[in-house]
Design a protein around this motif. Structure first.
Motif, PDB file in Angstrom:
ATOM      1  N   TYR A  67     -73.697 -64.164  63.881  1.00 24.21           N
ATOM      2  CA  TYR A  67     -73.904 -64.336  64.998  1.00 24.21           C
ATOM      3  C   TYR A  67     -72.815 -64.679  65.380  1.00 24.21           C
ATOM      4  O   TYR A  67     -72.944 -65.744  66.855  1.00 24.21           O
ATOM      5  CB  TYR A  67     -75.000 -64.855  65.371  1.00 24.21           C
ATOM      6  CG  TYR A  67     -76.593 -64.080  64.894  1.00 24.21           C
ATOM      7  CD1 TYR A  67     -76.846 -63.155  65.190  1.00 24.21           C
ATOM      8  CD2 TYR A  67     -77.341 -64.601  63.312  1.00 24.21           C
ATOM      9  CE1 TYR A  67     -78.029 -62.535  65.185  1.00 24.21           C
ATOM     10  CE2 TYR A  67     -78.174 -64.036  62.814  1.00 24.21           C
ATOM     11  CZ  TYR A  67     -78.362 -63.010  63.821  1.00 24.21           C
ATOM     12  OH  TYR A  67     -79.962 -62.050  63.862  1.00 24.21           O
ATOM     13  N   SER A  68     -71.848 -65.146  64.950  1.00 26.18           N
ATOM     14  CA  SER A  68     -70.241 -66.183  64.640  1.00 26.18           C
ATOM     15  C   SER A  68     -69.748 -64.386  66.277  1.00 26.18           C
ATOM     16  O   SER A  68     -69.574 -63.750  66.383  1.00 26.18           O
ATOM     17  CB  SER A  68     -69.394 -65.871  63.771  1.00 26.18           C
ATOM     18  OG  SER A  68     -69.552 -64.839  63.516  1.00 26.18           O
ATOM     19  N   GLN A  69     -68.779 -65.719  66.719  1.00 22.96           N
ATOM     20  CA  GLN A  69     -68.722 -65.374  67.552  1.00 22.96           C
ATOM     21  C   GLN A  69     -67.331 -63.883  67.254  1.00 22.96           C
ATOM     22  O   GLN A  69     -67.145 -62.754  67.698  1.00 22.96           O
ATOM     23  CB  GLN A  69     -66.944 -66.012  68.553  1.00 22.96           C
ATOM     24  CG  GLN A  69     -66.215 -65.382  69.542  1.00 22.96           C
ATOM     25  CD  GLN A  69     -67.313 -65.569  71.343  1.00 22.96           C
ATOM     26  OE1 GLN A  69     -67.992 -66.167  70.634  1.00 22.96           O
ATOM     27  NE2 GLN A  69     -66.868 -64.867  71.136  1.00 22.96           N
ATOM     28  N   PHE A  70     -66.328 -63.860  66.224  1.00 23.06           N
ATOM     29  CA  PHE A  70     -66.055 -62.697  65.516  1.00 23.06           C
ATOM     30  C   PHE A  70     -66.902 -61.664  64.998  1.00 23.06           C
ATOM     31  O   PHE A  70     -66.441 -60.640  65.096  1.00 23.06           O
ATOM     32  CB  PHE A  70     -65.313 -63.299  64.415  1.00 23.06           C
ATOM     33  CG  PHE A  70     -64.660 -62.671  63.182  1.00 23.06           C
ATOM     34  CD1 PHE A  70     -63.602 -62.180  63.733  1.00 23.06           C
ATOM     35  CD2 PHE A  70     -65.419 -62.287  61.686  1.00 23.06           C
ATOM     36  CE1 PHE A  70     -62.832 -61.167  62.868  1.00 23.06           C
ATOM     37  CE2 PHE A  70     -64.854 -60.770  61.383  1.00 23.06           C
ATOM     38  CZ  PHE A  70     -63.336 -60.028  62.169  1.00 23.06           C
ATOM     39  N   ALA A  71     -68.341 -62.250  64.792  1.00 25.44           N
ATOM     40  CA  ALA A  71     -68.972 -60.205  64.498  1.00 25.44           C
ATOM     41  C   ALA A  71     -69.094 -59.856  65.441  1.00 25.44           C
ATOM     42  O   ALA A  71     -69.659 -58.821  65.560  1.00 25.44           O
ATOM     43  CB  ALA A  71     -70.102 -61.209  63.863  1.00 25.44           C
ATOM     44  N   ARG A  72     -69.830 -61.198  66.436  1.00 31.14           N
ATOM     45  CA  ARG A  72     -69.303 -60.291  67.921  1.00 31.14           C
ATOM     46  C   ARG A  72     -68.450 -59.735  68.495  1.00 31.14           C
ATOM     47  O   ARG A  72     -68.763 -58.304  69.477  1.00 31.14           O
ATOM     48  CB  ARG A  72     -70.187 -61.460  68.980  1.00 31.14           C
ATOM     49  CG  ARG A  72     -71.519 -61.787  68.743  1.00 31.14           C
ATOM     50  CD  ARG A  72     -72.286 -62.918  69.800  1.00 31.14           C
ATOM     51  NE  ARG A  72     -70.991 -63.957  70.773  1.00 31.14           N
ATOM     52  CZ  ARG A  72     -71.283 -64.841  69.902  1.00 31.14           C
ATOM     53  NH1 ARG A  72     -72.106 -65.133  69.556  1.00 31.14           N
ATOM     54  NH2 ARG A  72     -70.487 -65.362  69.912  1.00 31.14           N
TER      55      ARG A  72
END
Length: 163
Positions: free
Chosen positions: A44-49
């Protein structure tokens, strides 16, 4: 006057074209990854999104349960904040924000298509203790920017697979 502008514009355009400049296009991702399952540390991190969004923008179907889909593993997704410099009054003046990502691409049968690779980016920003709210906003903005940049880098690297 219009003729001079037109000539200048044509000369400028031909110089840009002659030096090899061209706008960056979307990477052509291989057929093996038209369906991909993401396994990201910090899903749910910014990178994953951002990674999921960039993959979908490039025509990849991001799935969660399909057994025939390729697997994009991201075992390392780490952001660190380090002190860059200290002022003469022994207080922090600048911070270094470092975001590191390791990734690899596996076929649905587990064979490695893209070996483990590491990408990292850093940003330095000034810190003023008198303006703590803007420093926090700048930190948040830089974290989002780093995540977006690294997601783009991963997608571009995946586009070089098989070339």
């Amino acid at each position: 006057m219009k003729l001079i502008r037109l000539i200048c514009l044509l000369v400028f355009a031909s110089m840009i074209n002659a030096c090899g400049f061209h706008l960056q296009s979307k990477p052509e991702l291989p057929l093996e990854i038209q369906q991909v399952k993401l396994e990201v540390q910090g899903p749910y991190s910014q990178f994953a999104r951002r990674l999921e969004a960039h993959l979908e923008q490039n025509g990849v179907n991001v799935v969660t349960t399909r057994p025939e889909a390729a697997i994009l593993e991201v075992p390392v997704n780490a952001t660190r904040k380090e002190i860059q410099s200290i002022g003469d009054n022994a207080r922090v003046r600048e911070f270094l924000l470092r975001h590191t990502v390791e990734f690899r691409l596996l076929a649905s049968d587990g064979t490695e298509l893209v070996p483990l690779q590491t990408v990292e980016q850093t940003r330095v920003y000034s810190f003023n203790e008198q303006d703590i709210l803007s420093a926090e906003r700048e930190d948040e903005f830089l974290r989002k920017d780093l995540a977006d940049s690294l997601a783009r880098m991963v997608v571009r690297r995946l586009g070089t697979y098989g070339k």
